[in-house]
Design a protein around this motif. Sequence first.
Motif, PDB file in Angstrom:
ATOM      1  N   ASP A   1      85.237  76.555  86.013  1.00  0.00           N
ATOM      2  CA  ASP A   1      83.878  76.681  85.710  1.00  0.00           C
ATOM      3  C   ASP A   1      83.684  76.964  84.353  1.00  0.00           C
ATOM      4  O   ASP A   1      82.783  77.783  83.792  1.00  0.00           O
ATOM      5  CB  ASP A   1      83.354  77.824  86.723  1.00  0.00           C
ATOM      6  CG  ASP A   1      84.147  79.187  86.556  1.00  0.00           C
ATOM      7  OD1 ASP A   1      85.067  79.093  85.722  1.00  0.00           O
ATOM      8  OD2 ASP A   1      84.146  80.225  87.155  1.00  0.00           O
ATOM      9  N   VAL A   2      84.446  76.465  83.624  1.00  0.00           N
ATOM     10  CA  VAL A   2      84.120  76.487  82.188  1.00  0.00           C
ATOM     11  C   VAL A   2      82.891  76.005  81.595  1.00  0.00           C
ATOM     12  O   VAL A   2      82.253  76.773  80.934  1.00  0.00           O
ATOM     13  CB  VAL A   2      85.319  75.637  81.325  1.00  0.00           C
ATOM     14  CG1 VAL A   2      85.061  75.479  79.949  1.00  0.00           C
ATOM     15  CG2 VAL A   2      86.671  76.096  81.563  1.00  0.00           C
ATOM     16  N   ASN A   3      82.370  74.971  82.399  1.00  0.00           N
ATOM     17  CA  ASN A   3      80.835  74.394  82.431  1.00  0.00           C
ATOM     18  C   ASN A   3      80.305  75.069  83.458  1.00  0.00           C
ATOM     19  O   ASN A   3      80.391  74.541  84.784  1.00  0.00           O
ATOM     20  CB  ASN A   3      80.763  73.087  82.375  1.00  0.00           C
ATOM     21  CG  ASN A   3      79.416  72.496  82.516  1.00  0.00           C
ATOM     22  OD1 ASN A   3      78.608  73.316  82.470  1.00  0.00           O
ATOM     23  ND2 ASN A   3      79.439  71.320  82.438  1.00  0.00           N
ATOM     24  N   ALA A   4      79.927  76.373  83.292  1.00  0.00           N
ATOM     25  CA  ALA A   4      79.344  77.192  84.570  1.00  0.00           C
ATOM     26  C   ALA A   4      78.190  76.546  85.253  1.00  0.00           C
ATOM     27  O   ALA A   4      78.105  76.838  86.316  1.00  0.00           O
ATOM     28  CB  ALA A   4      79.070  78.487  83.870  1.00  0.00           C
TER      29      ALA A   4
ATOM     30  N   PRO B   1      97.073  81.538  89.363  1.00  0.00           N
ATOM     31  CA  PRO B   1      97.381  80.680  87.967  1.00  0.00           C
ATOM     32  C   PRO B   1      96.475  80.784  86.649  1.00  0.00           C
ATOM     33  O   PRO B   1      96.862  80.600  85.538  1.00  0.00           O
ATOM     34  CB  PRO B   1      97.009  79.314  88.527  1.00  0.00           C
ATOM     35  CG  PRO B   1      96.253  79.511  89.509  1.00  0.00           C
ATOM     36  CD  PRO B   1      96.536  80.475  90.457  1.00  0.00           C
ATOM     37  N   LEU B   2      95.260  81.372  87.079  1.00  0.00           N
ATOM     38  CA  LEU B   2      94.391  81.726  85.817  1.00  0.00           C
ATOM     39  C   LEU B   2      94.493  83.005  85.278  1.00  0.00           C
ATOM     40  O   LEU B   2      94.107  83.460  84.305  1.00  0.00           O
ATOM     41  CB  LEU B   2      93.032  81.532  86.374  1.00  0.00           C
ATOM     42  CG  LEU B   2      92.745  79.904  86.647  1.00  0.00           C
ATOM     43  CD1 LEU B   2      91.234  79.925  86.998  1.00  0.00           C
ATOM     44  CD2 LEU B   2      93.113  78.875  85.550  1.00  0.00           C
TER      45      LEU B   2
ATOM     46  N   GLY C   1      87.476  80.793  89.144  1.00  0.00           N
ATOM     47  CA  GLY C   1      87.507  80.079  87.888  1.00  0.00           C
ATOM     48  C   GLY C   1      87.791  80.835  86.867  1.00  0.00           C
ATOM     49  O   GLY C   1      87.983  82.134  87.047  1.00  0.00           O
ATOM     50  N   THR C   2      87.250  80.602  85.489  1.00  0.00           N
ATOM     51  CA  THR C   2      87.237  81.256  84.394  1.00  0.00           C
ATOM     52  C   THR C   2      86.285  82.403  84.369  1.00  0.00           C
ATOM     53  O   THR C   2      86.572  83.491  83.945  1.00  0.00           O
ATOM     54  CB  THR C   2      87.535  80.185  83.099  1.00  0.00           C
ATOM     55  OG1 THR C   2      88.417  79.403  83.216  1.00  0.00           O
ATOM     56  CG2 THR C   2      87.573  81.159  81.800  1.00  0.00           C
TER      57      THR C   2
END
Length: 931
Positions: A747-750, A804-805, A852-853
Amino acid sequence: MKKLALSLIIFPAFFAGYTTCFAQSTSVIAGKVTDEQSGETLIGTTVAIQGDKATATNVEGRYVLNVATQGKYTVVVKYLGYQTKIINDVDVHPGTITSLNIILKPDASRALTGVSVTSSYRKESLNSLYAAQKNNAAITDGISSENIKNTPDKNTSEVLKRVSGTTIQDNKFVIIRGLSDRYNTALLDNAPLPSTEPNRKAFSFDIVPSNLVDNIIINKTATPNLPGDFAGGAVQINTRDIPDNNFTTLSLGYIYNTQTTFKNFRSGYRNTSDYFAFDNGSRKLPDNFPTTNQVVSSSLTPQQNIAALNSFNPDYNIYHSNAIPGQNYQLSLGRVKDIGSNGNRFGAIIALTYRNWQQTNPEVERNFYTFNYSDAQYKFSTNIGALANFAYTFGKNKITFKNIYNRVFDDQFLYRTGENTAISSDIQFYAFDLIQKALFKSTIDGEHAFGSKNSKIKWTAGYSNIINDQPDQRKTSYSRNINDRNDPSVPYTANVQGTIGKENTRLFSYLSENIYSADVNYTLPLTMFKQVATFKTGLGSQYRKRNFDVRFLGMLISDRVLDGDERNAIAQRPLSTLFGTDLINAGKYDLKEINGDADSYYANAFVNSGYVMLDNKFGEKFRLVWGARVEQFDLNLTANSTSIPKTTLNNVDVLPSANFTYSITPKANFRLSYYRTLARPEFRELARTSYYDYELLALQTGNPNLKRALIDNADIRYEFYPSAGQIMSISGFYKKFTDAIESNINDVNASTPEISYLNVKKATTYGAEFELRKTLDFIGNQKALKNTTLYTNLALIKSEVEDPLLIGTKRPMVGQSPYVVNAGILHTEFEQKLSFNLLFNRMGARIFKSRGTNFPNIYESPRNVLDFQLGYKTFKNRGEFKLNAADLLNNNYLFFLDYDNNGKFSTSTDKIFSRYKQGTNVSLSFTYSFN
């Protein structure tokens, strides 16, 4: 494929009519003879009516004795090396099948010594059922056709949630021991089944109607003769085979849904063929439609552009009707013919099924990041199915030809309202989405016994085809500035200017996969350590070939329309006239396409396997089934785009296993197991295809760098069988994963997150299972207690994977529930004419998509499911009425963003991702048998 499927429906219908002459004029005693200790069938056993005719069991251990007159008979059973058994009081009625399965005990001297054992018909019937339960080599759970009849379940996915440690996701994908669908495998009539889904590794179990199933067995531990590609369980679905007698059965039923039936139902256009699960072709692209290169390069002339746009189906109207009750119909025929006097038999079972229903979800909440939406979903569904199974037994041989075809037609209309604060807009979104899924499978197999030891060869050849077709998924979005929401004079404007995106196109996709499989297995009875043993070995191959084609097409207002007021007037038209032919013919729209070469792909995979295994006895109480399987896997996946490198996988894996059983008493077993299995990436998980899921509000894509996962497994189990048909068991298991495959949200591009897959270096899962099925006669001798059965199973599971994040933190595996509860009570009265069944299911919160991020894990919250069935047999037990109520509590389906990271939904800290209800289904059905 349609012609092939049609032929398999029409031919059996003619055959069924012809074989009505197969009615049996005499009564029959029939059954199977098995070894009491191993459960292996005994070939060539002599079964005789005392002082009269005799026969021998065939390659399956089955026998048939024709009896001329009504009465009570004594049956004598003899087999070299086993105690002779004499069974009294076998009651035979005119023109009927008397089922008698027989258990033989090895003679300690390994030779005929004159020792005989006397039993009664009732006692022997119970003994055979009890022995079948406790003599499995591996740890298994399952459900029979009789148990299926006592549930309101319409398809296999609904049946599976009744099995210990098993839950269902999205009403069709199986989760076993808390492991997601991608860690399970499915077999239909002993042949592997492929993934039915274009965007995940999963078999859609709702594609197989429950009334065509003979039994379902879930292998939770591995033996070398099973495919190695599973960790949770291998689901074996066995369809019905040679019937015991001739029958013709008709069933019909109607379903009322509390939030759908007789209420307003909205949809796109409807064709008559939709009611038969086939699109009539009006939705698909014509054969002469311009190619992708022509559209992307803008090389179409204005006339070609207009012609192409006019070839789209122009009907964007939203139709209103009152939803009618759901309908179920089935016609089943069974025919059996004795050929000659030596026990040869030919049999056939043919079934046709039809189901049509409508489902409304009027208030579906969808919230994520800047989205705050409310959806109204309307789904029109049709399901057709056909089964045609034929078998011939002769001497020590059996040939079986099994065919199944099933087709699911799901046509959904969605209307969305709400706000997107990222663009400060109120939204109106429309989606017309038809998905057609079809499964065709044909299997021919043979079983042959030979030699003095009755060695056995069994071979299978199978072909399967899976189709997943989305012809013209249409998505259109309108927006209006949030500041204007209170001004009724400001209209919504359609997103038909600028550029097209995958969230606002007409999608045409078609997936077809062919699977060819063959295997041969050899079984040799022998003696080791002065005990009966069995040696088995086999070879197999499976070849899969998939083609996936997709096009993303759209219509944008032409750059030739320069007047801003005119452009706005077009974009502000209502949906029904937004893409009107008047605008198309006037050249106001241009055809656009997103180049989908990177999304389309073709792939193949070859699996070659071989195994050796031994089934050893050590004394009277110890048994060890051990061996190893070798699998060689070769995969190639190529995108249609030459700029994307080819994806390949090639592995050779040795998979050892050992299943140890200690028979503590004749009614109790203690089991230990170790086995290694694996999980391979599915085609879709490797493909770079990017698909916009308007329900998840995200793009789904693959990862070509995935590796196969290796899993080491250990199990321990104690099981006790108080009497036939009853069980109490407790199990423990542990699994260690290397390179586990998980789905996650990037979700870097949220605003448009991407759901993909990754390998997690290490993961573990462990847990305990408890199962109880017991009549209540232990409380007292009252008849009501003897006729009441309580059954329950409970699984407690814990898994752990390093996130992993967020290095240093741990979380559960995706799809793993911390607990699963199934419970029920069954009561019968009036000589089992009246039956009452109440069932309960609940599973713990599980991760739907991992973090996600920017956002936390998305969890699916627990919900309670309570089902009820009342059945009554009438017309001399030929007919049966059933009243079913499914999901009486109608709890919310709830998915939430777990901000406080505790796996529980909190209104103060967490946020709802999705929430909806599906209503309670109440159905009434009637089944009548003409046999």
